[in-house]
Scaffold this motif. Sequence first.
Motif, short mmCIF file in Angstrom:
data_model
loop_
_atom_site.label_atom_id
_atom_site.label_comp_id
_atom_site.label_asym_id
_atom_site.label_seq_id
_atom_site.Cartn_x
_atom_site.Cartn_y
_atom_site.Cartn_z
N GLU A 1 23.17 2.05 -0.14
CA GLU A 1 22.73 2.06 -1.53
C GLU A 1 21.59 1.06 -1.74
OE1 GLU A 1 26.07 1.18 -4.00
OE2 GLU A 1 27.22 2.96 -3.38
N PHE A 2 21.71 -0.08 -1.09
CA PHE A 2 20.70 -1.12 -1.25
C PHE A 2 19.36 -0.67 -0.68
CE2 PHE A 2 18.80 -5.15 0.43
CZ PHE A 2 18.49 -5.69 -0.81
N LYS A 3 19.37 -0.02 0.48
CA LYS A 3 18.12 0.47 1.07
C LYS A 3 17.44 1.47 0.14
CE LYS A 3 19.42 -0.10 5.95
NZ LYS A 3 19.67 0.61 7.22
N ILE A 4 18.22 2.38 -0.41
CA ILE A 4 17.66 3.37 -1.33
C ILE A 4 17.11 2.70 -2.58
CG2 ILE A 4 18.24 5.34 -2.80
CD1 ILE A 4 20.34 6.13 -0.67
N SER A 5 17.86 1.74 -3.11
CA SER A 5 17.43 1.03 -4.31
C SER A 5 16.13 0.28 -4.06
CB SER A 5 18.53 0.05 -4.75
OG SER A 5 18.09 -0.74 -5.82
N GLN A 6 16.01 -0.38 -2.90
CA GLN A 6 14.77 -1.09 -2.59
C GLN A 6 13.59 -0.15 -2.52
OE1 GLN A 6 15.16 -3.62 0.92
NE2 GLN A 6 15.00 -5.38 -0.44
N GLN A 7 13.80 1.00 -1.89
CA GLN A 7 12.69 1.95 -1.77
C GLN A 7 12.25 2.44 -3.15
OE1 GLN A 7 13.44 5.08 1.01
NE2 GLN A 7 11.37 5.90 0.90
N GLU A 8 13.21 2.70 -4.03
CA GLU A 8 12.87 3.14 -5.38
C GLU A 8 12.09 2.06 -6.13
OE1 GLU A 8 16.65 4.13 -7.02
OE2 GLU A 8 16.72 6.14 -6.11
N GLN A 9 12.50 0.80 -5.95
CA GLN A 9 11.79 -0.29 -6.62
C GLN A 9 10.36 -0.41 -6.09
OE1 GLN A 9 12.64 -1.93 -9.14
NE2 GLN A 9 14.86 -1.73 -9.32
N GLN A 10 10.18 -0.23 -4.78
CA GLN A 10 8.84 -0.32 -4.21
C GLN A 10 7.94 0.77 -4.79
OE1 GLN A 10 8.20 -2.95 -2.34
NE2 GLN A 10 10.35 -3.49 -2.47
N GLU A 11 8.49 1.96 -4.97
CA GLU A 11 7.71 3.07 -5.51
C GLU A 11 7.31 2.80 -6.96
OE1 GLU A 11 10.30 6.36 -4.86
OE2 GLU A 11 9.85 6.51 -2.71
N LYS A 12 8.22 2.21 -7.73
CA LYS A 12 7.90 1.88 -9.13
C LYS A 12 6.81 0.81 -9.19
CE LYS A 12 12.51 3.02 -10.90
NZ LYS A 12 13.77 2.47 -11.47
N LEU A 13 6.91 -0.17 -8.33
CA LEU A 13 5.88 -1.22 -8.30
C LEU A 13 4.54 -0.64 -7.89
CD1 LEU A 13 7.96 -4.08 -6.65
CD2 LEU A 13 7.02 -4.10 -8.96
N ALA A 14 4.55 0.28 -6.93
CA ALA A 14 3.31 0.88 -6.46
C ALA A 14 2.60 1.63 -7.58
CB ALA A 14 3.58 1.81 -5.28
N GLN A 15 3.37 2.18 -8.52
CA GLN A 15 2.77 2.94 -9.62
C GLN A 15 1.93 2.06 -10.53
OE1 GLN A 15 6.02 4.94 -11.58
NE2 GLN A 15 6.43 6.29 -9.83
N ILE A 16 2.21 0.76 -10.55
CA ILE A 16 1.39 -0.14 -11.37
C ILE A 16 0.49 -1.00 -10.49
CG2 ILE A 16 3.03 -0.20 -13.27
CD1 ILE A 16 3.90 -2.98 -12.32
N GLY A 17 0.35 -0.61 -9.21
CA GLY A 17 -0.61 -1.26 -8.33
C GLY A 17 -0.10 -2.48 -7.62
N ILE A 18 1.21 -2.69 -7.58
CA ILE A 18 1.78 -3.84 -6.88
C ILE A 18 2.41 -3.35 -5.58
CG2 ILE A 18 3.44 -5.74 -6.95
CD1 ILE A 18 3.21 -5.74 -9.97
N MET A 19 1.83 -3.73 -4.45
CA MET A 19 2.37 -3.35 -3.15
C MET A 19 3.05 -4.57 -2.55
SD MET A 19 1.52 -0.23 -3.06
CE MET A 19 2.02 0.15 -1.39
N VAL A 20 4.33 -4.45 -2.27
CA VAL A 20 5.11 -5.57 -1.77
C VAL A 20 5.80 -5.16 -0.49
CG1 VAL A 20 6.95 -7.21 -2.24
CG2 VAL A 20 5.51 -6.40 -4.10
N ALA A 21 5.64 -5.98 0.54
CA ALA A 21 6.40 -5.79 1.78
C ALA A 21 7.13 -7.07 2.08
CB ALA A 21 5.47 -5.42 2.94
N GLY A 22 8.38 -6.97 2.43
CA GLY A 22 9.17 -8.16 2.72
C GLY A 22 9.92 -8.01 4.02
N PRO A 23 10.84 -8.92 4.31
CA PRO A 23 11.62 -8.83 5.55
C PRO A 23 12.38 -7.51 5.63
CG PRO A 23 11.96 -10.93 4.43
CD PRO A 23 11.21 -10.06 3.50
N GLY A 24 12.33 -6.90 6.78
CA GLY A 24 13.05 -5.65 6.95
C GLY A 24 12.39 -4.47 6.27
#
Length: 456
Positions: A189-212
């Motif tokens: 669930e956490f992996k899926i949630s993180q991916q969804e959050q990354q996609e939402k951030l990308a929509q406003i131009g924020i690209m974030v990569a972290g550990p893992g």
Amino acid sequence: MMDYRAAGLPQNDINVLKAYTTYAKNAKDMAKETGMSEDFGIHIAQTLNNAGADPQMLVLALLSTTPPAAWGLFERSYGKDIVRDMEESVRHSRTGYAYIDQASDPVKLLAMANAIAVFDEIRQKGERMDQMLSSLQNGITDPRQLESLVPMIQGMLPDTGVYGRLATSLDGKTSLPQLEQLFADKVEEFKISQQEQQEKLAQIGIMVAGPGMGAMGAPADVRYPSFDETGLLDEPKVRAAYEVLTNNPRVLPEDFEGALAAGKLLSDLPASKNALAVAGALLDVGIRDLNTDDFNFLEKKLDWDVLDLVRNHTVHNPGPLPVLKSAPVEFRQIMVADLTMKLDHVRESVTEMLDQLKNPPLGLPPGMDMPPEVGRMMERQAVLQLQGVSAAAQSAVRPLFGTLDAPELETAFNQKVQALQEFIAEHAPKKMLPPPANDASGLPPRKKPGTDFNFG
């Protein structure tokens, strides 16, 4: 903070209640230090209680977030076992749970319950972030919202690789199968949630990569080749080292590649194969932050000579030449093999960069092409860097020739240097730098002493 009666913990166990009281005294300080909520430790205990853990585990959960300075007092109140388990838990936490298979059952259970509590806290942060993102998308650009968004994002990027491997390592290995299943579900669930959050951030131009996380923010599951696929020297020492390397979640992808390249080079030597050197290369090049806790756990996994080699010598801080010459020959071989393969790696990286300069990505908007002078400047800089890398590697390695007990390794290094020099000659612009005004000595004039320290 949550009231004890509302937490659903045993109402008639004096030790659990006493541990809760101790936790409550430290909750504010814990929250400030960790960024978690004041209820974090209570959530750990609740998770264990719901999975059927005994009161002793609940006491451990509540006390596990208290400062180590207070642990000496706990022994009289809660017994030696509690303090022993807390100390063991910290050792496993410091090593990224790489050796969780050696942990006691209480520490394994605590690791899973702690991770579940982390996931739940991050989920709550994610819900608050969703509200802020919606406000931003609707045109509300309060600077205070933007400022608070950055630390919130950073707090949402724990290493999914650590938790994924933890779930795999503990599957069927604890006294609470119900907790194991809950943990495995939470990881997914956490992996899926993180991916969804990354996609939402990308929509406003924020690209974030972290550990893992992968390059675009998606959780990255590491897949290492099996030992038989690597071509490494097939010896027990090497197999054991490769197992340690591939089960350590702190290994960076580039360090794994470097370790495998150095180990493969040492494995391919026609006459000077040395299992100790290959095993040492895998561990030393691949895990750059081995510490005392690691070595204590590794005593059960590695032969004494491998452990002794990586405990006392590292390519990440090799020391001066006299130290190198007095080190075991295996370490000198590891160092030369590592630098030999790094020459290849840096040349390949520059080749890729130069190819991108010549063939920019398709679909760039009009006017976004790189100006030719910028491309030439980047090419000159890359060649200068290659020259520096080549000179530094030769300065470090050539004084060790004749001490390696492996003439083939010296030949391999010379071949890589030659290939790099040819690459530099091929790609160096005709006018790397403006011609200096030389004096009769043929050397550039020296500046007068002064306070001008501009090396540009």
